[in-house]
Design a protein around this motif. Structure first.
Motif, PDB file in Angstrom:
ATOM      1  N   ASP A 313       0.221  -0.795  15.540  1.00 51.42           N
ATOM      2  CA  ASP A 313       1.186  -1.876  15.757  1.00 51.42           C
ATOM      3  C   ASP A 313       2.314  -1.860  14.738  1.00 51.42           C
ATOM      4  N   SER A 314       2.037  -1.304  13.552  1.00 51.69           N
ATOM      5  CA  SER A 314       3.044  -1.272  12.482  1.00 51.69           C
ATOM      6  C   SER A 314       3.936  -0.040  12.558  1.00 51.69           C
ATOM      7  N   SER A 315       3.811   0.706  13.646  1.00 52.80           N
ATOM      8  CA  SER A 315       4.665   1.885  13.904  1.00 52.80           C
ATOM      9  C   SER A 315       4.444   3.021  12.919  1.00 52.80           C
ATOM     10  N   VAL A 316       3.264   3.082  12.310  1.00 53.26           N
ATOM     11  CA  VAL A 316       2.940   4.195  11.419  1.00 53.26           C
ATOM     12  C   VAL A 316       2.810   5.470  12.248  1.00 53.26           C
ATOM     13  N   ASP A 317       3.438   6.550  11.786  1.00 51.95           N
ATOM     14  CA  ASP A 317       3.308   7.849  12.446  1.00 51.95           C
ATOM     15  C   ASP A 317       2.040   8.517  11.925  1.00 51.95           C
ATOM     16  N   PRO A 318       1.044   8.742  12.780  1.00 55.52           N
ATOM     17  CA  PRO A 318      -0.241   9.251  12.277  1.00 55.52           C
ATOM     18  C   PRO A 318      -0.221  10.745  11.977  1.00 55.52           C
ATOM     19  N   ALA A 319      -0.932  11.122  10.923  1.00 57.44           N
ATOM     20  CA  ALA A 319      -1.193  12.531  10.613  1.00 57.44           C
ATOM     21  C   ALA A 319      -2.664  12.794  10.869  1.00 57.44           C
ATOM     22  N   PHE A 320      -2.988  14.026  11.247  1.00 60.46           N
ATOM     23  CA  PHE A 320      -4.350  14.349  11.662  1.00 60.46           C
ATOM     24  C   PHE A 320      -5.074  15.267  10.682  1.00 60.46           C
ATOM     25  N   ASP A 321      -4.455  15.571   9.545  1.00 60.12           N
ATOM     26  CA  ASP A 321      -5.133  16.428   8.569  1.00 60.12           C
ATOM     27  C   ASP A 321      -6.232  15.641   7.863  1.00 60.12           C
ATOM     28  N   ALA A 322      -7.151  16.361   7.240  1.00 63.52           N
ATOM     29  CA  ALA A 322      -8.334  15.743   6.646  1.00 63.52           C
ATOM     30  C   ALA A 322      -7.977  14.729   5.570  1.00 63.52           C
ATOM     31  N   GLY A 323      -6.957  15.030   4.768  1.00 66.01           N
ATOM     32  CA  GLY A 323      -6.583  14.120   3.697  1.00 66.01           C
ATOM     33  C   GLY A 323      -6.109  12.777   4.203  1.00 66.01           C
ATOM     34  N   MET A 324      -5.263  12.784   5.232  1.00 61.59           N
ATOM     35  CA  MET A 324      -4.749  11.525   5.765  1.00 61.59           C
ATOM     36  C   MET A 324      -5.822  10.761   6.522  1.00 61.59           C
ATOM     37  N   LEU A 325      -6.672  11.458   7.233  1.00 59.40           N
ATOM     38  CA  LEU A 325      -7.763  10.779   7.935  1.00 59.40           C
ATOM     39  C   LEU A 325      -8.664  10.053   6.940  1.00 59.40           C
ATOM     40  N   THR A 326      -8.869  10.676   5.789  1.00 60.48           N
ATOM     41  CA  THR A 326      -9.667  10.028   4.750  1.00 60.48           C
ATOM     42  C   THR A 326      -8.975   8.785   4.226  1.00 60.48           C
ATOM     43  N   GLU A 327      -7.654   8.847   4.091  1.00 64.45           N
ATOM     44  CA  GLU A 327      -6.911   7.664   3.636  1.00 64.45           C
ATOM     45  C   GLU A 327      -7.062   6.507   4.622  1.00 64.45           C
ATOM     46  N   TYR A 328      -6.960   6.797   5.927  1.00 60.03           N
ATOM     47  CA  TYR A 328      -7.129   5.735   6.924  1.00 60.03           C
ATOM     48  C   TYR A 328      -8.534   5.145   6.827  1.00 60.03           C
ATOM     49  N   THR A 329      -9.526   6.024   6.727  1.00 60.86           N
ATOM     50  CA  THR A 329     -10.915   5.568   6.662  1.00 60.86           C
ATOM     51  C   THR A 329     -11.155   4.689   5.440  1.00 60.86           C
ATOM     52  N   THR A 330     -10.644   5.116   4.300  1.00 58.88           N
ATOM     53  CA  THR A 330     -10.832   4.361   3.057  1.00 58.88           C
ATOM     54  C   THR A 330     -10.200   2.983   3.155  1.00 58.88           C
ATOM     55  N   ALA A 331      -8.965   2.926   3.673  1.00 58.59           N
ATOM     56  CA  ALA A 331      -8.283   1.628   3.807  1.00 58.59           C
ATOM     57  C   ALA A 331      -9.049   0.705   4.746  1.00 58.59           C
ATOM     58  N   ILE A 332      -9.546   1.250   5.847  1.00 57.93           N
ATOM     59  CA  ILE A 332     -10.290   0.443   6.815  1.00 57.93           C
ATOM     60  C   ILE A 332     -11.581  -0.093   6.201  1.00 57.93           C
ATOM     61  N   LYS A 333     -12.286   0.760   5.458  1.00 61.67           N
ATOM     62  CA  LYS A 333     -13.519   0.309   4.813  1.00 61.67           C
ATOM     63  C   LYS A 333     -13.270  -0.809   3.812  1.00 61.67           C
ATOM     64  N   ASP A 334     -12.087  -0.778   3.161  1.00 63.99           N
ATOM     65  CA  ASP A 334     -11.754  -1.790   2.160  1.00 63.99           C
ATOM     66  C   ASP A 334     -11.237  -3.086   2.774  1.00 63.99           C
ATOM     67  N   GLY A 335     -11.018  -3.103   4.085  1.00 63.84           N
ATOM     68  CA  GLY A 335     -10.673  -4.348   4.766  1.00 63.84           C
ATOM     69  C   GLY A 335      -9.205  -4.502   5.103  1.00 63.84           C
ATOM     70  N   GLY A 336      -8.897  -5.615   5.759  1.00 59.88           N
ATOM     71  CA  GLY A 336      -7.553  -5.865   6.270  1.00 59.88           C
ATOM     72  C   GLY A 336      -6.475  -5.878   5.209  1.00 59.88           C
ATOM     73  N   GLU A 337      -6.765  -6.424   4.051  1.00 60.08           N
ATOM     74  CA  GLU A 337      -5.761  -6.475   2.981  1.00 60.08           C
ATOM     75  C   GLU A 337      -5.393  -5.075   2.515  1.00 60.08           C
ATOM     76  N   ALA A 338      -6.393  -4.207   2.395  1.00 58.60           N
ATOM     77  CA  ALA A 338      -6.143  -2.824   1.985  1.00 58.60           C
ATOM     78  C   ALA A 338      -5.320  -2.086   3.034  1.00 58.60           C
TER      79      ALA A 338
END
Length: 358
Positions: A313-338
């Motif tokens: 919804d925030s118009s983020v352009d997604p990357a599919f490499d392992a490093g960026m996928l890990t960043e998405y996962t980490t932020a999601i695990k840390d919750g909405g504020e993260a």
């Protein structure tokens, strides 16, 4: 210095390729790009200095004030060199990166969503207008005049016909929106991807992409029924209008039964054909399809997908490499504020690049 800017987007549509060729391949040094500049590089053509600069306000080629160089003298050899570069080096490199999932995708969710909503809203309006309205014009014995009734029926028929066109366009737009949305969500869920998975994602149909993001069969009876309705709409509405009227169950093909006439090749299953009724889509069909789409949207925006969808919804352009996928996962695990903090950092970086504030 003087130069050219207008029309260069046709000859050199990707300025970064020019920088790569001149700097990385040919070894020309980069120059100060100036205010609102992304990069600049200088070289020589026919013994005269030439500079290429990419700025917020556009890509340009610059030559000395007294230069006699014509634009084509610069562009022709440059374009020829770029063709060789792309064929010999960049295409193989791109294929390798795609296979290894080291890629990004532009987020066009807003565009696809607005197109779908446009057709849906217009169809809603016209189906509402297609209702027969009582006429105030009276004829003999105080009854509505024949001409008034006929005019009203014709008006309603035109509105219903145009609503059908718009509803069919809405369905096509929704499945396009769905496929794009699922590609984005596949990245934002942060699930690891193996070599070749990105190619499989792009090559899958809408249902295959859906399984990669959300298994409706795991949602109980409601999920299974919803999947069945999505398949039915796809087969009955979307495919015939998107593929030249061809129906997958041969309903668009007629075979001859001797002197008894031609019949559809799906025989009694013709009752399921989009052409079985005089008007392929009526108000009730349209409302039912909108309800199906709304139910799927709810599944894609809630529970485990609520935070991944926030990236989308925030118009983020997604990357599919392992490093960026890990960043998405980490932020999601840390919750909405993260997630919001991550999106804010990404947005500031995106704005900096768009404005060439380096």
């Amino acid at each position: 210095m003087r130069g050219w800017r207008e029309g260069l987007e046709d000859d050199l549509p990707v300025p970064a390729l020019v920088l790569f060729l001149l700097n990385r391949v040919l070894g020309y040094r980069q120059l100060d790009p100036g205010d609102k500049g992304r990069w600049a590089v200088g070289c020589s053509v026919a013994g005269e200095p030439v500079a290429f600069r990419d700025r917020k306000f556009g890509f340009e080629i610059l030559v000395a004030p007294g230069s006699t160089l014509e634009q084509k003298r610069i562009l022709f050899p440059l374009k020829a060199a770029l063709r060789v570069l792309e064929e010999e080096l960049l295409v193989p490199e791109a294929n390798e990166q795609i296979h290894d999932c080291r890629v990004a995708v532009i987020n066009r969710f807003g565009e696809f969503s607005h197109r779908y909503q446009y057709f849906r809203t217009k169809a809603d309006e016209l189906f509402a207008q297609a209702e027969i309205r009582p006429s105030d014009r009276k004829g003999m014995e105080g009854l509505p005049s024949i001409s008034a009734v006929t005019a009203e029926m014709n008006r309603a028929a035109v509105a219903e016909r145009e609503a059908f066109f718009l509803s069919a366009a809405m369905v096509d737009a929704y499945y396009s929106l769905l496929e794009h949305r699922l590609i984005l969500l596949r990245a934002f869920t942060g699930k690891p991807m193996a070599a070749g998975d990105f190619e499989k994602l792009l090559g899958a149909n809408w249902e295959g992409k859906l399984v990669m993001v959300l298994d409706l069969n795991s949602k109980g009876r409601e999920g299974k029924e919803l999947l069945g309705e999505l398949r039915r709409i796809k087969e009955r509405i979307r495919n015939p209008f998107a593929h030249g009227g061809v129906e997958n169950d041969r309903g668009s093909i007629y075979v001859q039964l001797g002197s008894f006439g031609a019949v559809p090749a799906n025989f009694s299953r013709a009752r399921n054909s989009i052409r079985f009724n005089f008007r392929p889509i009526v108000a009730e069909d349209h409302a039912a399809m909108c309800g199906v789409f709304d139910r799927l949207d709810a599944f894609l925006e809630t529970d485990d997908l609520s935070l991944p969808h926030r990236f989308l919804d925030s118009s983020v352009d997604p990357a599919f490499d392992a490093g960026m996928l890990t960043e998405y996962t980490t932020a999601i695990k840390d919750g909405g504020e993260a997630v919001d903090e991550w999106i804010d950092r990404w947005s500031r970086e995106w704005e900096r690049h768009q404005n060439a504030d380096y």
